[in-house]
Design a protein around this motif. Structure first.
Motif, PDB file in Angstrom:
ATOM      1  N   TYR A 158      45.336  23.413  41.924  1.00  0.00           N
ATOM      2  CA  TYR A 158      43.940  23.531  42.362  1.00  0.00           C
ATOM      3  C   TYR A 158      43.633  22.457  43.407  1.00  0.00           C
ATOM      4  CZ  TYR A 158      43.896  25.940  37.828  1.00  0.00           C
ATOM      5  OH  TYR A 158      44.182  26.754  36.760  1.00  0.00           O
ATOM      6  N   ASP A 189      41.631  31.758  38.945  1.00  0.00           N
ATOM      7  CA  ASP A 189      41.207  31.992  40.320  1.00  0.00           C
ATOM      8  C   ASP A 189      39.738  31.578  40.390  1.00  0.00           C
ATOM      9  OD1 ASP A 189      40.404  32.898  42.786  1.00  0.00           O
ATOM     10  OD2 ASP A 189      41.579  34.746  42.696  1.00  0.00           O
ATOM     11  N   GLU A 213      47.422  40.794  40.519  1.00  0.00           N
ATOM     12  CA  GLU A 213      46.800  39.572  40.006  1.00  0.00           C
ATOM     13  C   GLU A 213      47.608  38.933  38.882  1.00  0.00           C
ATOM     14  OE1 GLU A 213      44.865  42.447  40.210  1.00  0.00           O
ATOM     15  OE2 GLU A 213      44.096  41.914  42.191  1.00  0.00           O
ATOM     16  N   GLU A 263      46.975  35.442  36.800  1.00  0.00           N
ATOM     17  CA  GLU A 263      45.606  34.942  36.762  1.00  0.00           C
ATOM     18  C   GLU A 263      45.135  34.766  35.312  1.00  0.00           C
ATOM     19  OE1 GLU A 263      41.079  36.269  38.048  1.00  0.00           O
ATOM     20  OE2 GLU A 263      42.803  37.146  39.104  1.00  0.00           O
ATOM     21  N   ASN A 317      37.868  33.884  43.603  1.00  0.00           N
ATOM     22  CA  ASN A 317      37.877  35.347  43.647  1.00  0.00           C
ATOM     23  C   ASN A 317      38.182  35.928  42.278  1.00  0.00           C
ATOM     24  OD1 ASN A 317      37.517  35.438  46.562  1.00  0.00           O
ATOM     25  ND2 ASN A 317      39.624  34.662  46.663  1.00  0.00           N
ATOM     26  N   HIS A 318      37.543  35.384  41.264  1.00  0.00           N
ATOM     27  CA  HIS A 318      37.850  35.780  39.892  1.00  0.00           C
ATOM     28  C   HIS A 318      37.202  37.109  39.539  1.00  0.00           C
ATOM     29  CE1 HIS A 318      33.762  34.727  38.576  1.00  0.00           C
ATOM     30  NE2 HIS A 318      33.879  33.712  39.408  1.00  0.00           N
TER      31      HIS A 318
END
Length: 563
Positions: free
Chosen positions: A233, A40, A152, A155, A43-44
């Motif tokens: 991506y 991510d 999540e 991720e 918003n990691h």
């Protein structure tokens, strides 16, 4: 700080195994969860110091490979990262951070790349040695930590790449010798895994699971690799300029693990996908235009094979083989849209399989190639059930003429070999080898790459200058070394650039640097037979008026200093 449960996913690249041995397939959260894994970038988790302003930072162990000196090993790895960074349709970018002394694969938020030289056992950095991983027999391994539970799930939170220096000898040479494995090619493959891409059945793809020694042809990305990373991506105008195909593969019930691929109007393989347990496949990140869709099962995972369920990942372990090839479904890819297209192959285990390939009598289970303008070259396939009469073997698409067909046996399999002539203007890219006999078809997916008549040379050496040549169809990505204060970008034919005759080369883009910059990235879709050369240096360069030569470099009008 999120501290959800995390799991480690090892992804290995195998050596050439001639003995025993969703446009893309995503690495999944688990063997039962088909959710694809990915970083991510925006918003990691704050736990991840390896992401900075949407850019992934990586660190190289300064020792590099014991087989390569002068920093060429680390430079080869850095080039592989730049190749992935240079995809204009993807938001993904990498930046090299300071080198590290860390040789463990601990989940510490540090994306580390190093060689294990004295042992195949990789230290996971924990007190429990049972956590350590043995990579014997693998050229390299990408260790990927991802969140496996909670909102999540999927991720990626950390990754590391380990090269096997204990079992294999490495090279960064412009002309790799047999018995040595190319660092840049292997790095390109393993980086793809750290991005969430699983192995590809397209043999010319970087993510194909097998690599031979003594070759540098895998130093570039295929359209399949590019489509995959673009889908995960997306960047630039890809959402508006690229399209997707989705559908269900079924023969009365959904089929798990069906290989689905698209060919363009020239017969070139663009991308692939793999159907999930509901039979659903998705190919995204595709250029608009007409394609045909095809599907077939992977090889049986026994003896020799090109690509089997064992190469797909844990989720696809039970991939089905009880259906036959189906293909030729015409679909129009629309920019900014997703097209629906279902495939309905007939039930029944295939009677034929292609498990080995050859060029001029040299057999293996990795890709092969043809060059524009070649004639009299023999291309062959071998496998169970192949016919021993007629003219069953062809190469997908146009501009390739089959002159003759011959039959034999190798490794206990029937063989079919064709002698071919390749047109000088044959479209470049991956082609399929296709066997059709007794109403059935089997395909070796993306196994023949059509290349230029002459491959791009390695960068020429020019005293006092840092140089790099980029071939047709590749995005240009360049990072100046410390102290660089100017650069020049040239366009011309390969012979001119490699010969150093820059006064005859045309500057396509570029400017002087008043101060070093982090990187130069230009989206250049090079015309055929033209190449780009970067020259750079430190300090001042004397430059004459526009249109005059200086230091054997022609400065055209409009070539202004950087702002």
């Amino acid at each position: 700080m999120r501290r959800a449960t995390a799991g480690i996913l090892p992804a290995l690249l195998l050596l050439l195994a001639i003995g025993a041995t969703h446009a893309y397939t995503r690495s999944t959260v688990s063997a039962t969860d088909s959710t694809g894994i990915a970083w991510d970038l925006e918003n990691h988790d704050t736990y991840l110091p390896g992401i900075n302003d949407g850019t992934l930072l990586y660190r190289l162990h300064a020792a590099g490979s014991a087989d390569v000196g002068n920093g060429e090993d680390l430079a080869a790895v850095a080039r592989a990262f730049r190749t992935w960074s240079g995809i204009s349709t993807s938001a993904l970018r990498f930046r090299r951070d300071q080198d590290t002394a860390n040789r463990t694969t601990l989940d510490d938020g540090e994306f580390t790349i190093f060689w294990n030289e004295t042992s195949t056992v990789v230290d996971q950095g924990t007190p429990d040695t049972d956590d350590d991983l043995n990579i014997a027999g693998a050229l390299a391994v990408a260790l990927i930590y991802r969140i496996i539970t909670g909102p999540e799930a999927g991720e990626i939170r950390d990754a590391n790449i380990v090269f096997n220096g204990a079992d294999f000898v490495w090279t960064a040479s412009a002309d790799p010798e047999t018995g040595r494995y190319d660092i840049e090619s292997v790095a390109l493959h393993e980086i793809g895994h750290t991005l969430g891409l699983a192995h590809s059945p397209v043999a010319v793809a970087s993510l194909f699971p097998r690599l031979g020694s003594g070759s540098r042809r895998a130093r570039k990305l295929s359209s399949d690799d590019i489509a995959g990373v673009t889908a995960i991506y997306p960047g630039g105008n890809s959402a508006a300029n690229r399209g997707a195909i989705t559908g269900v593969v079924s023969n009365g019930a959904p089929i798990l693990g069906a290989m689905v691929w698209a060919r363009d109007s020239a017969g070139v393989v663009l991308a692939h996908a793999t159907s999930d347990a509901d039979g659903v496949y998705l190919m995204a990140g595709l250029p608009p235009g007409p394609v045909t869709l095809h599907t077939q099962p992977a090889n049986a995972a026994s003896g020799f094979y090109l690509f089997s369920a064992a190469n797909m990942g844990p989720y696809y372990t039970a991939a089905q083989r009880d259906f036959s090839y189906a293909g030729g479904l015409a679909v129009e890819i629309l920019a900014g849209d997703t097209v629906m297209a279902d495939l309905s192959p007939a039930a029944g285990t295939p009677a034929m399989e292609i498990k080995l390939l050859s060029r001029s009598g040299s057999w293996s289970n990795i890709r092969t190639f043809l060059r524009r303008g070649e004639s009299g070259v023999r291309i062959g396939v071998a496998g169970p059930g192949l016919p021993l009469a007629g003219t069953p073997l062809s190469i997908s698409g146009s501009h390739i003429t089959v002159v003759s067909t011959a039959f034999d046996m190798v490794a206990g399999f029937p063989t079919v070999e064709i002698t071919v002539t390749v047109a000088a203007d044959a479209p470049l890219g991956a082609r399929d080898l296709v066997i059709t006999a007794s109403g059935e078809t089997t395909v070796a997916l993306g196994t023949v790459e059509i290349l230029h008549a002459a491959e791009p040379l390695q960068p020429p050496v020019t005293t006092g200058l840092e140089t790099e040549v980029v071939g047709p169809g590749l995005d240009l990505v360049w990072e100046p070394s410390a102290g660089t204060s100017w650069y020049r970008l040239f366009r011309g034919d390969l012979a001119t650039l490699a010969g150093g005759n820059y006064d005859h080369a045309v500057v396509a883009d570029g400017c002087y640097l008043s101060a070093p910059q982090a990187s130069l990235m230009d989206d250049i879709d090079s015309p055929e037979a033209f190449y780009y050369l970067i020259t750079s240096g430190s300090g001042d360069e004397t430059v004459g008026p526009a249109g005059t030569a200086s230091n054997s470099i022609l400065r055209p009008a409009g070539f202004d200093p950087c702002p």
